[in-house]
Design a protein around this motif. Sequence first.
Motif, PDB file in Angstrom:
ATOM      1  N   TRP A  84       8.480  -6.537   8.951  1.00  0.00           N
ATOM      2  CA  TRP A  84       8.690  -5.843   7.678  1.00  0.00           C
ATOM      3  C   TRP A  84      10.170  -5.543   7.457  1.00  0.00           C
ATOM      4  CZ3 TRP A  84      10.418  -0.937   6.131  1.00  0.00           C
ATOM      5  CH2 TRP A  84      10.127  -0.593   4.814  1.00  0.00           C
ATOM      6  N   VAL A  85      10.862  -5.110   8.498  1.00  0.00           N
ATOM      7  CA  VAL A  85      12.297  -4.818   8.385  1.00  0.00           C
ATOM      8  C   VAL A  85      13.068  -6.095   8.080  1.00  0.00           C
ATOM      9  CG1 VAL A  85      14.351  -4.073   9.649  1.00  0.00           C
ATOM     10  CG2 VAL A  85      12.215  -2.777   9.863  1.00  0.00           C
ATOM     11  N   ARG A  86      12.740  -7.194   8.749  1.00  0.00           N
ATOM     12  CA  ARG A  86      13.430  -8.460   8.466  1.00  0.00           C
ATOM     13  C   ARG A  86      13.215  -8.878   7.018  1.00  0.00           C
ATOM     14  NH1 ARG A  86      11.381  -9.928  13.556  1.00  0.00           N
ATOM     15  NH2 ARG A  86       9.678 -11.090  12.555  1.00  0.00           N
ATOM     16  N   GLY A  87      12.024  -8.585   6.500  1.00  0.00           N
ATOM     17  CA  GLY A  87      11.736  -8.954   5.125  1.00  0.00           C
ATOM     18  C   GLY A  87      12.569  -8.205   4.108  1.00  0.00           C
ATOM     19  N   LEU A  88      13.094  -7.048   4.489  1.00  0.00           N
ATOM     20  CA  LEU A  88      13.960  -6.296   3.581  1.00  0.00           C
ATOM     21  C   LEU A  88      15.276  -7.010   3.325  1.00  0.00           C
ATOM     22  CD1 LEU A  88      13.468  -2.666   4.997  1.00  0.00           C
ATOM     23  CD2 LEU A  88      12.437  -3.633   2.925  1.00  0.00           C
ATOM     24  N   PHE A  89      15.653  -7.900   4.246  1.00  0.00           N
ATOM     25  CA  PHE A  89      16.967  -8.544   4.162  1.00  0.00           C
ATOM     26  C   PHE A  89      16.905 -10.063   4.057  1.00  0.00           C
ATOM     27  CE2 PHE A  89      17.231  -4.691   6.759  1.00  0.00           C
ATOM     28  CZ  PHE A  89      18.160  -3.949   6.041  1.00  0.00           C
ATOM     29  N   SER A  90      15.700 -10.620   4.210  1.00  0.00           N
ATOM     30  CA  SER A  90      15.583 -12.077   4.221  1.00  0.00           C
ATOM     31  C   SER A  90      14.419 -12.539   3.366  1.00  0.00           C
ATOM     32  CB  SER A  90      15.396 -12.570   5.665  1.00  0.00           C
ATOM     33  OG  SER A  90      14.992 -13.918   5.688  1.00  0.00           O
ATOM     34  N   ALA A  91      14.710 -13.431   2.418  1.00  0.00           N
ATOM     35  CA  ALA A  91      13.656 -13.973   1.567  1.00  0.00           C
ATOM     36  C   ALA A  91      12.677 -14.811   2.381  1.00  0.00           C
ATOM     37  CB  ALA A  91      14.275 -14.821   0.456  1.00  0.00           C
ATOM     38  N   ALA A  92      13.191 -15.517   3.387  1.00  0.00           N
ATOM     39  CA  ALA A  92      12.322 -16.343   4.223  1.00  0.00           C
ATOM     40  C   ALA A  92      11.345 -15.468   5.007  1.00  0.00           C
ATOM     41  CB  ALA A  92      13.162 -17.186   5.184  1.00  0.00           C
ATOM     42  N   ALA A  93      11.827 -14.317   5.491  1.00  0.00           N
ATOM     43  CA  ALA A  93      10.969 -13.412   6.263  1.00  0.00           C
ATOM     44  C   ALA A  93       9.868 -12.823   5.393  1.00  0.00           C
ATOM     45  CB  ALA A  93      11.807 -12.304   6.887  1.00  0.00           C
ATOM     46  N   ARG A  94      10.104 -12.766   4.084  1.00  0.00           N
ATOM     47  CA  ARG A  94       9.090 -12.211   3.189  1.00  0.00           C
ATOM     48  C   ARG A  94       7.911 -13.158   2.978  1.00  0.00           C
ATOM     49  NH1 ARG A  94      13.737  -9.802   0.825  1.00  0.00           N
ATOM     50  NH2 ARG A  94      14.048 -11.447  -0.715  1.00  0.00           N
ATOM     51  N   GLU A  95       8.018 -14.354   3.527  1.00  0.00           N
ATOM     52  CA  GLU A  95       6.905 -15.292   3.484  1.00  0.00           C
ATOM     53  C   GLU A  95       5.967 -15.115   4.665  1.00  0.00           C
ATOM     54  OE1 GLU A  95       6.417 -17.322   0.907  1.00  0.00           O
ATOM     55  OE2 GLU A  95       8.208 -16.443  -0.010  1.00  0.00           O
ATOM     56  N   ALA A  96       6.405 -14.355   5.668  1.00  0.00           N
ATOM     57  CA  ALA A  96       5.620 -14.194   6.894  1.00  0.00           C
ATOM     58  C   ALA A  96       4.477 -13.200   6.687  1.00  0.00           C
ATOM     59  CB  ALA A  96       6.523 -13.728   8.035  1.00  0.00           C
ATOM     60  N   HIS A  97       3.423 -13.372   7.480  1.00  0.00           N
ATOM     61  CA  HIS A  97       2.258 -12.495   7.392  1.00  0.00           C
ATOM     62  C   HIS A  97       2.616 -11.052   7.741  1.00  0.00           C
ATOM     63  CE1 HIS A  97      -1.832 -11.039   7.707  1.00  0.00           C
ATOM     64  NE2 HIS A  97      -1.656 -10.727   8.971  1.00  0.00           N
ATOM     65  N   GLU A  98       3.549 -10.864   8.696  1.00  0.00           N
ATOM     66  CA  GLU A  98       3.909  -9.518   9.132  1.00  0.00           C
ATOM     67  C   GLU A  98       4.511  -8.692   7.998  1.00  0.00           C
ATOM     68  OE1 GLU A  98       3.333 -12.032  12.527  1.00  0.00           O
ATOM     69  OE2 GLU A  98       4.631 -12.263  10.765  1.00  0.00           O
ATOM     70  N   TRP A  99       5.275  -9.321   7.134  1.00  0.00           N
ATOM     71  CA  TRP A  99       5.865  -8.626   5.989  1.00  0.00           C
ATOM     72  C   TRP A  99       4.774  -8.071   5.083  1.00  0.00           C
ATOM     73  CZ3 TRP A  99       9.826  -6.556   3.378  1.00  0.00           C
ATOM     74  CH2 TRP A  99       9.790  -6.513   1.991  1.00  0.00           C
ATOM     75  N   HIS A 100       3.811  -8.895   4.782  1.00  0.00           N
ATOM     76  CA  HIS A 100       2.718  -8.465   3.913  1.00  0.00           C
ATOM     77  C   HIS A 100       1.850  -7.417   4.601  1.00  0.00           C
ATOM     78  CE1 HIS A 100       3.627 -11.533   0.935  1.00  0.00           C
ATOM     79  NE2 HIS A 100       3.687 -12.432   1.896  1.00  0.00           N
ATOM     80  N   LEU A 101       1.571  -7.616   5.887  1.00  0.00           N
ATOM     81  CA  LEU A 101       0.728  -6.667   6.604  1.00  0.00           C
ATOM     82  C   LEU A 101       1.399  -5.296   6.680  1.00  0.00           C
ATOM     83  CD1 LEU A 101      -1.952  -6.345   8.006  1.00  0.00           C
ATOM     84  CD2 LEU A 101      -0.912  -7.128  10.146  1.00  0.00           C
ATOM     85  N   GLY A 102       2.726  -5.282   6.846  1.00  0.00           N
ATOM     86  CA  GLY A 102       3.455  -4.014   6.835  1.00  0.00           C
ATOM     87  C   GLY A 102       3.263  -3.275   5.528  1.00  0.00           C
ATOM     88  N   TRP A 103       3.359  -3.994   4.416  1.00  0.00           N
ATOM     89  CA  TRP A 103       3.149  -3.361   3.113  1.00  0.00           C
ATOM     90  C   TRP A 103       1.699  -2.928   2.926  1.00  0.00           C
ATOM     91  CZ3 TRP A 103       6.427  -1.018   0.366  1.00  0.00           C
ATOM     92  CH2 TRP A 103       7.744  -1.455   0.258  1.00  0.00           C
ATOM     93  N   PHE A 104       0.762  -3.717   3.456  1.00  0.00           N
ATOM     94  CA  PHE A 104      -0.648  -3.351   3.341  1.00  0.00           C
ATOM     95  C   PHE A 104      -0.922  -2.021   4.043  1.00  0.00           C
ATOM     96  CE2 PHE A 104      -1.842  -8.129   3.093  1.00  0.00           C
ATOM     97  CZ  PHE A 104      -1.484  -8.152   1.756  1.00  0.00           C
ATOM     98  N   VAL A 105      -0.337  -1.830   5.230  1.00  0.00           N
ATOM     99  CA  VAL A 105      -0.525  -0.578   5.962  1.00  0.00           C
ATOM    100  C   VAL A 105       0.109   0.584   5.210  1.00  0.00           C
ATOM    101  CG1 VAL A 105       0.061   0.676   8.073  1.00  0.00           C
ATOM    102  CG2 VAL A 105      -0.751  -1.688   8.212  1.00  0.00           C
ATOM    103  N   ILE A 106       1.309   0.357   4.650  1.00  0.00           N
ATOM    104  CA  ILE A 106       1.992   1.412   3.892  1.00  0.00           C
ATOM    105  C   ILE A 106       1.171   1.813   2.667  1.00  0.00           C
ATOM    106  CG2 ILE A 106       4.014   1.943   2.467  1.00  0.00           C
ATOM    107  CD1 ILE A 106       5.636   0.164   4.398  1.00  0.00           C
ATOM    108  N   VAL A 107       0.765   0.821   1.874  1.00  0.00           N
ATOM    109  CA  VAL A 107      -0.017   1.090   0.666  1.00  0.00           C
ATOM    110  C   VAL A 107      -1.366   1.704   1.025  1.00  0.00           C
ATOM    111  CG1 VAL A 107      -1.226  -0.010  -1.261  1.00  0.00           C
ATOM    112  CG2 VAL A 107       1.113  -0.680  -0.709  1.00  0.00           C
ATOM    113  N   GLY A 108      -1.995   1.199   2.088  1.00  0.00           N
ATOM    114  CA  GLY A 108      -3.288   1.719   2.497  1.00  0.00           C
ATOM    115  C   GLY A 108      -3.231   3.139   3.029  1.00  0.00           C
ATOM    116  N   SER A 109      -2.060   3.561   3.497  1.00  0.00           N
ATOM    117  CA  SER A 109      -1.907   4.917   4.027  1.00  0.00           C
ATOM    118  C   SER A 109      -1.651   5.953   2.937  1.00  0.00           C
ATOM    119  CB  SER A 109      -0.742   4.962   5.026  1.00  0.00           C
ATOM    120  OG  SER A 109      -0.978   4.107   6.126  1.00  0.00           O
ATOM    121  N   MET A 110      -1.204   5.504   1.783  1.00  0.00           N
ATOM    122  CA  MET A 110      -0.802   6.443   0.736  1.00  0.00           C
ATOM    123  C   MET A 110      -1.940   7.330   0.213  1.00  0.00           C
ATOM    124  SD  MET A 110       1.965   4.144  -1.402  1.00  0.00           S
ATOM    125  CE  MET A 110       2.172   5.422  -2.646  1.00  0.00           C
ATOM    126  N   PRO A 111      -3.153   6.801  -0.029  1.00  0.00           N
ATOM    127  CA  PRO A 111      -4.211   7.680  -0.562  1.00  0.00           C
ATOM    128  C   PRO A 111      -4.526   8.866   0.346  1.00  0.00           C
ATOM    129  CG  PRO A 111      -4.814   5.385  -0.877  1.00  0.00           C
ATOM    130  CD  PRO A 111      -3.586   5.385  -0.018  1.00  0.00           C
TER     131      PRO A 111
END
Length: 278
Positions: free
Chosen positions: A75-102
Amino acid sequence: MTDVSVDFLRAVFLGVLQGLTEFLPISSSAHLAIVPQILRWEDPGAAYTAVIQIGTELAVLLYFWRDIWAIGSGWVRGLFSAAAREAHEWHLGWFVIVGSMPIVLLGIALKDVIEQDFRSLWIIGTTLVVLGVVLGIADRVGRASRTIDDLTWRDAVLLGLAQAAALVPGVSRSGATISMARFLGYERAAATRYAFLLAIPAVVGAGLFELQEIPGGSNAYGVMPTIVGTVVAFGVGLAVIHWLLKYVSTHSFLPFVLYRIGLGGLTLGLLASGYLVA
């Protein structure tokens, strides 16, 4: 036996109870509310319950440290790299963040209600039964064909909302999340694994938020017994995680469904008889 010794023994017992029930879909908060009443002990309090859960969440951090590192670093790499934002870990990091908000937002907004009105044993007994039935239906009708790699934004929101239902004692954080995941077609092992990962920010945050209340009146046992109970919960919880992930790979959730319905029915029956007080 001195009062201090009694407090320590009770804290250790409840630490074992927390470690056994936190990761199973049977609601640790329900057990920590019901069992002390059955044994005629003082309610340990919402602050004790929240902080002792840190022990079991530390067990999650240790057991899943590789997953957590992969998701966090990705997720941290995805903040600085467009290529890293294609990885599953980037999306999963956001899923955990969004899922924790409620659960975080509702937990803060409803803090007083959660610690008072929601701790009624009538509510806890009812939710044990109702969510037991829901878990049974979800486990039976779920297609069990999707893995964590198949998570979507829609699923992340729905799973986050399901987890937020666990603000009501008796629902079970893992039980609610697993039920939703099974309805969405996720495998038992994938549903259980994601439920663990999604719970980390919420439970650790709740425990840290409640730390300020431990020296006060909302905790029946005080600082040192609470620390001991938390350490015990860590050790027992670590063993339970290992066992549960192996168990769900080859077994259904039916035993937990029957246990929930049985405990909920017993609680409601004891309330009706006057043995337990809501």
